[in-house]
Write a protein that holds these residues in place. Structure first.
Motif, PDB file in Angstrom:
ATOM      1  N   GLU A 337     -11.248   2.539   4.016  1.00  0.00           N
ATOM      2  CA  GLU A 337     -11.939   1.492   4.763  1.00  0.00           C
ATOM      3  C   GLU A 337     -12.213   1.904   6.210  1.00  0.00           C
ATOM      4  O   GLU A 337     -12.033   1.137   7.156  1.00  0.00           O
ATOM      5  N   GLY A 338     -12.643   3.137   6.379  1.00  0.00           N
ATOM      6  CA  GLY A 338     -13.024   3.623   7.689  1.00  0.00           C
ATOM      7  C   GLY A 338     -11.884   4.065   8.578  1.00  0.00           C
ATOM      8  O   GLY A 338     -12.114   4.487   9.718  1.00  0.00           O
ATOM      9  N   ARG A 339     -10.661   4.008   8.093  1.00  0.00           N
ATOM     10  CA  ARG A 339      -9.512   4.385   8.901  1.00  0.00           C
ATOM     11  C   ARG A 339      -9.150   5.856   8.686  1.00  0.00           C
ATOM     12  O   ARG A 339      -9.551   6.472   7.718  1.00  0.00           O
ATOM     13  N   GLN A 340      -8.376   6.394   9.603  1.00  0.00           N
ATOM     14  CA  GLN A 340      -8.066   7.822   9.586  1.00  0.00           C
ATOM     15  C   GLN A 340      -6.895   8.119   8.656  1.00  0.00           C
ATOM     16  O   GLN A 340      -5.803   7.564   8.789  1.00  0.00           O
ATOM     17  N   LEU A 341      -7.118   9.032   7.723  1.00  0.00           N
ATOM     18  CA  LEU A 341      -6.076   9.455   6.794  1.00  0.00           C
ATOM     19  C   LEU A 341      -5.045  10.302   7.518  1.00  0.00           C
ATOM     20  O   LEU A 341      -5.383  11.226   8.254  1.00  0.00           O
ATOM     21  N   ARG A 342      -3.769  10.012   7.292  1.00  0.00           N
ATOM     22  CA  ARG A 342      -2.695  10.763   7.942  1.00  0.00           C
ATOM     23  C   ARG A 342      -1.732  11.403   6.944  1.00  0.00           C
ATOM     24  O   ARG A 342      -1.345  12.553   7.103  1.00  0.00           O
ATOM     25  N   GLN A 343      -1.312  10.653   5.922  1.00  0.00           N
ATOM     26  CA  GLN A 343      -0.367  11.194   4.944  1.00  0.00           C
ATOM     27  C   GLN A 343      -0.650  10.591   3.579  1.00  0.00           C
ATOM     28  O   GLN A 343      -1.164   9.464   3.474  1.00  0.00           O
ATOM     29  N   VAL A 344      -0.286  11.335   2.535  1.00  0.00           N
ATOM     30  CA  VAL A 344      -0.373  10.844   1.157  1.00  0.00           C
ATOM     31  C   VAL A 344       0.846  11.343   0.403  1.00  0.00           C
ATOM     32  O   VAL A 344       1.165  12.535   0.446  1.00  0.00           O
ATOM     33  N   PHE A 345       1.505  10.442  -0.299  1.00  0.00           N
ATOM     34  CA  PHE A 345       2.613  10.815  -1.176  1.00  0.00           C
ATOM     35  C   PHE A 345       2.425  10.142  -2.524  1.00  0.00           C
ATOM     36  O   PHE A 345       2.163   8.939  -2.605  1.00  0.00           O
ATOM     37  N   PHE A 346       2.572  10.942  -3.583  1.00  0.00           N
ATOM     38  CA  PHE A 346       2.511  10.399  -4.936  1.00  0.00           C
ATOM     39  C   PHE A 346       3.866   9.813  -5.310  1.00  0.00           C
ATOM     40  O   PHE A 346       4.907  10.413  -5.042  1.00  0.00           O
ATOM     41  N   GLN A 347       3.825   8.652  -5.951  1.00  0.00           N
ATOM     42  CA  GLN A 347       5.035   8.039  -6.465  1.00  0.00           C
ATOM     43  C   GLN A 347       5.241   8.471  -7.917  1.00  0.00           C
ATOM     44  O   GLN A 347       4.332   9.021  -8.537  1.00  0.00           O
ATOM     45  N   PRO A 348       6.451   8.251  -8.476  1.00  0.00           N
ATOM     46  CA  PRO A 348       6.733   8.734  -9.833  1.00  0.00           C
ATOM     47  C   PRO A 348       5.780   8.214 -10.899  1.00  0.00           C
ATOM     48  O   PRO A 348       5.598   8.870 -11.927  1.00  0.00           O
ATOM     49  N   ASP A 349       5.156   7.036 -10.679  1.00  0.00           N
ATOM     50  CA  ASP A 349       4.232   6.492 -11.674  1.00  0.00           C
ATOM     51  C   ASP A 349       2.795   6.975 -11.481  1.00  0.00           C
ATOM     52  O   ASP A 349       1.888   6.522 -12.182  1.00  0.00           O
ATOM     53  N   GLY A 350       2.571   7.887 -10.545  1.00  0.00           N
ATOM     54  CA  GLY A 350       1.236   8.408 -10.314  1.00  0.00           C
ATOM     55  C   GLY A 350       0.462   7.662  -9.237  1.00  0.00           C
ATOM     56  O   GLY A 350      -0.623   8.097  -8.836  1.00  0.00           O
ATOM     57  N   SER A 351       0.983   6.550  -8.770  1.00  0.00           N
ATOM     58  CA  SER A 351       0.334   5.828  -7.681  1.00  0.00           C
ATOM     59  C   SER A 351       0.527   6.596  -6.380  1.00  0.00           C
ATOM     60  O   SER A 351       1.350   7.510  -6.290  1.00  0.00           O
ATOM     61  N   MET A 352      -0.255   6.227  -5.364  1.00  0.00           N
ATOM     62  CA  MET A 352      -0.202   6.910  -4.081  1.00  0.00           C
ATOM     63  C   MET A 352       0.162   5.944  -2.968  1.00  0.00           C
ATOM     64  O   MET A 352      -0.332   4.810  -2.931  1.00  0.00           O
ATOM     65  N   VAL A 353       1.015   6.411  -2.060  1.00  0.00           N
ATOM     66  CA  VAL A 353       1.243   5.730  -0.795  1.00  0.00           C
ATOM     67  C   VAL A 353       0.427   6.484   0.239  1.00  0.00           C
ATOM     68  O   VAL A 353       0.663   7.670   0.478  1.00  0.00           O
ATOM     69  N   ILE A 354      -0.553   5.822   0.813  1.00  0.00           N
ATOM     70  CA  ILE A 354      -1.465   6.450   1.766  1.00  0.00           C
ATOM     71  C   ILE A 354      -1.193   5.869   3.148  1.00  0.00           C
ATOM     72  O   ILE A 354      -1.277   4.655   3.348  1.00  0.00           O
ATOM     73  N   ARG A 355      -0.866   6.735   4.075  1.00  0.00           N
ATOM     74  CA  ARG A 355      -0.637   6.296   5.453  1.00  0.00           C
ATOM     75  C   ARG A 355      -1.909   6.543   6.254  1.00  0.00           C
ATOM     76  O   ARG A 355      -2.431   7.655   6.273  1.00  0.00           O
ATOM     77  N   VAL A 356      -2.407   5.485   6.890  1.00  0.00           N
ATOM     78  CA  VAL A 356      -3.622   5.591   7.688  1.00  0.00           C
ATOM     79  C   VAL A 356      -3.328   5.110   9.095  1.00  0.00           C
ATOM     80  O   VAL A 356      -2.398   4.329   9.323  1.00  0.00           O
ATOM     81  N   ARG A 357      -4.151   5.596  10.030  1.00  0.00           N
ATOM     82  CA  ARG A 357      -4.036   5.106  11.397  1.00  0.00           C
ATOM     83  C   ARG A 357      -5.130   4.081  11.636  1.00  0.00           C
ATOM     84  O   ARG A 357      -6.311   4.335  11.382  1.00  0.00           O
ATOM     85  N   SER A 358      -4.727   2.941  12.129  1.00  0.00           N
ATOM     86  CA  SER A 358      -5.647   1.847  12.390  1.00  0.00           C
ATOM     87  C   SER A 358      -5.514   1.479  13.855  1.00  0.00           C
ATOM     88  O   SER A 358      -4.569   0.792  14.247  1.00  0.00           O
ATOM     89  N   GLY A 359      -6.423   1.954  14.698  1.00  0.00           N
ATOM     90  CA  GLY A 359      -6.285   1.734  16.133  1.00  0.00           C
ATOM     91  C   GLY A 359      -5.095   2.502  16.656  1.00  0.00           C
ATOM     92  O   GLY A 359      -5.005   3.708  16.504  1.00  0.00           O
ATOM     93  N   ASP A 360      -4.139   1.786  17.243  1.00  0.00           N
ATOM     94  CA  ASP A 360      -2.958   2.456  17.785  1.00  0.00           C
ATOM     95  C   ASP A 360      -1.723   2.174  16.947  1.00  0.00           C
ATOM     96  O   ASP A 360      -0.600   2.253  17.417  1.00  0.00           O
ATOM     97  N   ARG A 361      -1.917   1.886  15.670  1.00  0.00           N
ATOM     98  CA  ARG A 361      -0.776   1.619  14.787  1.00  0.00           C
ATOM     99  C   ARG A 361      -1.026   2.252  13.431  1.00  0.00           C
ATOM    100  O   ARG A 361      -2.090   2.781  13.153  1.00  0.00           O
ATOM    101  N   TYR A 362       0.008   2.204  12.565  1.00  0.00           N
ATOM    102  CA  TYR A 362      -0.090   2.784  11.238  1.00  0.00           C
ATOM    103  C   TYR A 362       0.042   1.712  10.160  1.00  0.00           C
ATOM    104  O   TYR A 362       0.758   0.723  10.319  1.00  0.00           O
ATOM    105  N   VAL A 363      -0.656   1.951   9.051  1.00  0.00           N
ATOM    106  CA  VAL A 363      -0.656   1.054   7.900  1.00  0.00           C
ATOM    107  C   VAL A 363      -0.424   1.910   6.663  1.00  0.00           C
ATOM    108  O   VAL A 363      -0.942   3.035   6.574  1.00  0.00           O
TER     109      VAL A 363
END
Length: 393
Positions: A337-363
């Motif tokens: 959604e237009g935010r900056q990609l910072r990290q990606v980790f796969f979970q055991p079920d194949g899903s992804m936890v994606i860390r993005v930077r949104s302004g001056d914080r992380y989501v």
């Protein structure tokens, strides 16, 4: 003007002209100067042999191990403490509400696992021997303070077991340690282990580590399997890559430092392939840092760099700017959604936890195995100067 905000604004501006964040380049430079890292160059041939009692790796290093940076301090961690969650700050980038679930169907029951955080690479980082705390956070709960480690290993090589129960790290003295996440049961397994190019890599069974020994007398270093129960080290032959990661199915991926390719092999070592479009002559990109491999080995999260860009140093980098299909080399589309990609980790079920930077914080954004966004949560501000090191059960 707030200096932190200014740094983020400058970083965002830099990304418009180069795929690598200038702030990250500066931080990697500061780390390189502070830890005195040596570059690791290699041409890898990997054979992974399946055994009834576990997995054996065939590895033959031919590169010189990096020189340890200096002494470290071992500390005894107090009991686990709960850190209150700070009040959330408003995001400067419009996005889906943190509590909103997008879509239904197959991804409807996907949830966040426990995320474990270590210190990020910061320009004002403490000394290598200063004690820092790992933290864990399950979105919806408060962060939990875990064991204390020297800053050096906590930042460059700490590794959480696939079952999420234990952590391993190598101090700058070359001692490899293992403990529970709360610091209990802390044991030194052996000395003379590389702490830079090869982080301790957990096998899928959560009982063994792949480690590289430092070279003795200028010879080639040995790489092999270290049993965490007995401390027995078994030398095997065949690998000179860096930053290896295992998939749940036994697929192993590693970076070949000689040309920036990513190599994969099956657990029997009978097949060997590279991710297309990386490192080969005529390719636009190279990669020397990968952070996570999907459970079936079909997707890899990595830092992809223009071959004419800045390569950084030999140490592990968990920053991610692309997820690639390991069969085709094509980039996997992510719901950023237009935010900056910072990290990606796969979970055991194949899903992804994606860390993005949104302004001056992380989501953190939860995405199912099909690429569908499930939900997202704003990180507590207390985790802002940290990085995710694992996403587990």
């Amino acid at each position: 003007m707030n200096q932190d905000r200014l740094r983020f604004d400058l970083a965002d501006l830099a990304e418009e002209v180069t795929p690598v964040d200038l702030r990250d380049r500066a931080l990697r430079t500061s780390r390189r100067l502070g830890i005195q890292r040596a570059a690791a160059t290699s041409a890898a041939v990997l054979v992974v042999l399946a055994a009834a009692t576990g997995t054996a790796l065939a590895i033959r290093p031919n590169s010189q191990a990096p020189v340890p940076a200096g002494p470290s301090v071992t500390v005894t961690a107090p009991p686990v403490e709960t850190t209150p969650t700070p009040s959330a700050e408003p995001s400067s980038t419009p996005s889906t509400s943190p509590s909103e679930t997008t879509g239904g169907g197959p991804g409807g029951d996907v949830t966040f696992g426990r995320l474990v955080y270590g210190p990020a690479d910061l320009a004002n980082a403490p000394s290598l021997t200063s004690t820092v705390r790992l933290q864990s956070w399950r979105p919806g709960d408060a962060p939990v303070r875990l064991l204390g480690l020297p800053y050096g290993p906590a930042q460059v090589n700490v590794s959480v077991s696939p079952d999420g129960k234990r952590v391993a790290w190598v101090e700058t003295t070359g001692a490899v340690w293992v403990s529970a996440l709360d610091g209990s049961g802390r044991r030194k397994l052996r000395d003379g282990v590389d702490d830079l190019c090869w982080s301790p890599v957990w096998l899928p069974n959560s009982e063994q580590l792949v480690v590289r020994l430092t070279a003795a007398g200028g010879g080639d270093p040995d790489t092999g399997v270290l049993d965490t129960s007995s401390g027995k080290f078994t030398t095997v032959t065949g690998l000179d890559g860096c930053h290896a990661v295992f998939a749940a199915d036994g697929t192993l991926a590693f970076a070949d430092g000689s040309d920036g390719t990513i190599v994969l092999t099956d657990r029997n070592g009978k097949t060997r392939r590279t991710v297309p479009g990386l490192g080969a002559k005529g390719s636009r990109y190279v990669s020397f840092d990968l952070s996570s491999l999907s459970p079936d080995g079909r997707r890899v999260a990595l830092l992809r760099i223009d071959r004419n860009g800045t390569y950084g140093d030999a140490a592990r980098e968990l920053l991610v700017n692309a997820v690639l299909d390991t069969g085709t080399g094509k980039e996997v589309s992510l719901p950023l959604e237009g935010r900056q990609l910072r990290q990606v980790f796969f979970q055991p079920d194949g899903s992804m936890v994606i860390r993005v930077r949104s302004g001056d914080r992380y989501v953190v954004v939860l995405v199912d195995a099909t690429g569908r966004k499930i939900t997202e949560r704003a990180e507590p501000s207390a985790l802002r100067d940290m990085q995710i090191v694992s996403a587990g059960p």
